[in-house]
Design an enzyme around this catalytic site. Structure first.
Site, mmCIF file in Angstrom:
data_model
loop_
_atom_site.group_PDB
_atom_site.id
_atom_site.type_symbol
_atom_site.label_atom_id
_atom_site.label_comp_id
_atom_site.label_asym_id
_atom_site.label_seq_id
_atom_site.Cartn_x
_atom_site.Cartn_y
_atom_site.Cartn_z
ATOM 1 N N GLU A 114 0.848 -1.202 0.000
ATOM 2 C CA GLU A 114 0.000 0.000 0.000
ATOM 3 C C GLU A 114 0.878 1.245 0.000
ATOM 4 O OE1 GLU A 114 -2.448 1.561 -0.603
ATOM 5 O OE2 GLU A 114 -3.885 1.887 1.020
ATOM 6 N N ASP A 115 0.380 2.316 -0.609
ATOM 7 C CA ASP A 115 1.172 3.549 -0.666
ATOM 8 C C ASP A 115 1.273 4.234 0.696
ATOM 9 O OD1 ASP A 115 -1.529 4.282 -0.646
ATOM 10 O OD2 ASP A 115 -1.376 5.725 -2.283
ATOM 11 N N ASP A 118 -3.253 6.170 6.332
ATOM 12 C CA ASP A 118 -3.659 7.476 6.853
ATOM 13 C C ASP A 118 -4.604 7.213 8.038
ATOM 14 O OD1 ASP A 118 -3.802 10.332 6.628
ATOM 15 O OD2 ASP A 118 -5.636 10.182 5.456
ATOM 16 N N PHE A 167 -0.417 16.658 3.449
ATOM 17 C CA PHE A 167 -0.822 15.935 2.246
ATOM 18 C C PHE A 167 0.359 15.860 1.288
ATOM 19 C CE2 PHE A 167 -3.189 14.608 -1.449
ATOM 20 C CZ PHE A 167 -4.130 13.763 -0.882
ATOM 21 N N ARG A 180 1.084 11.269 -10.041
ATOM 22 C CA ARG A 180 1.507 9.953 -9.557
ATOM 23 C C ARG A 180 2.882 9.591 -10.115
ATOM 24 N NH1 ARG A 180 -2.932 7.313 -7.234
ATOM 25 N NH2 ARG A 180 -4.963 7.886 -8.068
HETATM 26 P P1 IMP Z 1 -6.948 5.739 4.844
HETATM 27 O O1 IMP Z 1 -8.110 4.842 4.571
HETATM 28 O O2 IMP Z 1 -7.385 7.007 5.526
HETATM 29 O O3 IMP Z 1 -5.812 5.072 5.572
HETATM 30 O O4 IMP Z 1 -6.445 6.275 3.439
HETATM 31 C C1 IMP Z 1 -5.612 5.601 2.655
HETATM 32 C C2 IMP Z 1 -5.667 6.140 1.230
HETATM 33 O O5 IMP Z 1 -5.875 7.556 1.182
HETATM 34 C C3 IMP Z 1 -4.348 5.892 0.571
HETATM 35 O O6 IMP Z 1 -4.338 4.666 -0.079
HETATM 36 C C4 IMP Z 1 -4.230 7.062 -0.376
HETATM 37 O O7 IMP Z 1 -4.798 6.728 -1.633
HETATM 38 C C5 IMP Z 1 -5.040 8.176 0.238
HETATM 39 N N1 IMP Z 1 -4.185 9.170 0.927
HETATM 40 C C6 IMP Z 1 -4.068 9.358 2.261
HETATM 41 N N2 IMP Z 1 -3.191 10.336 2.539
HETATM 42 C C7 IMP Z 1 -2.733 10.771 1.339
HETATM 43 C C8 IMP Z 1 -1.787 11.798 0.961
HETATM 44 O O8 IMP Z 1 -1.158 12.503 1.765
HETATM 45 N N3 IMP Z 1 -1.581 11.940 -0.383
HETATM 46 C C9 IMP Z 1 -2.225 11.190 -1.327
HETATM 47 N N4 IMP Z 1 -3.110 10.229 -1.010
HETATM 48 C C10 IMP Z 1 -3.370 10.038 0.312
HETATM 49 MG MG MG Z 2 -5.415 8.256 -3.529
#
Ligand code: IMP
Ligand code: MG
Length: 193
Positions: A114-115, A118, A167, A180
């Site tokens: 996973e990237d 958050d 962000f 990207r």
């Molecule tokens: P979560 O469900 O809140 O953990 O969000 C995860 C997803 O939100 C990641 O897979 C990203 O696609 C997106 N995301 C969260 N923070 C960032 C950021 O700082 N930049 C770009 N995408 C983000």
């Molecule tokens: Mg995203």
């Protein structure tokens, strides 16, 4: 939520540099850390033929680089989960699987790639779903972690970098689907976050 036309104006004027506050992680730092993670994964999964599951789309550049450093035999497959709307900080809905695996994970050693973690909701949702399919093991490899924003606990076995609550974009991560392709991780200027 980012103002889309303002964002597109800025992109047209100056490309990413108009949106960039600063480079947070350089290409060299990324390369070095991804190689280390690949070496660690190769050791840990020796003899196991793990299945790397990449979450589209943000994880794709990380996966492509990571695979080059995994010397152990492995397979890859892809899943997509949508949870964010348009806009850098658009309010999150319930995560939804928009593309499922083609591989049966029962009895497999699954490593989710996973990237960024958050709030944790996306990966938590995927972990719960895959667990019901009875893999032999299920772990998370995340390039970035934003612990300040965590809402649900996520066990992270492999982590590239811990980052502050800002962000970021580049290296697979998007700002409203742009950028990207950048080879580094940058922080988006406050006015566009
Ligand atoms: P979560 O469900 O809140 O953990 O969000 C995860 C997803 O939100 C990641 O897979 C990203 O696609 C997106 N995301 C969260 N923070 C960032 C950021 O700082 N930049 C770009 N995408 C983000
Ligand atoms: Mg995203």
């Amino acid at each position: 939520m980012a103002n889309l036309s303002r964002l597109e104006d800025a992109i047209a004027r100056g490309g990413y540099s108009a949106l960039l506050d600063r480079v947070l992680i350089t290409e060299e730092q990324l390369n070095r850390r991804v190689a280390e993670l690949g070496a660690q994964i190769s050791q840990d999964y020796a003899g196991k033929t793990p299945l790397l599951v990449c979450l589209l789309r943000g994880g794709v550049m990380f996966l492509a680089d990571l695979m080059k450093h995994i010397s152990a035999p492995h397979h890859v497959d892809f899943m997509a989960v949508s949870s964010y709307g348009v806009g850098a900080r658009a309010t999150r809905g319930q995560p939804r699987i928009t593309l499922d695996l083609n591989t049966d994970v029962r009895g497999r050693h699954v490593l989710l790639v996973e990237d960024i973690i958050d709030s944790g909701h996306t990966i938590d949702h995927v972990l719960r779903l895959l667990q019901t399919r009875e893999p032999a093991s299920l772990r998370v490899c995340a390039l970035l972690n934003k612990p300040a924003r965590r809402e649900v606990y996520v066990p992270i076995s492999y982590l590239g970098f811990e980052i502050p609550d800002e962000f970021v974009f580049g290296y697979g991560l998007d700002l409203d689907e742009y950028f990207r392709n950048l080879p580094f991780i940058g922080v988006v200027k406050k006015e566009y976050q």
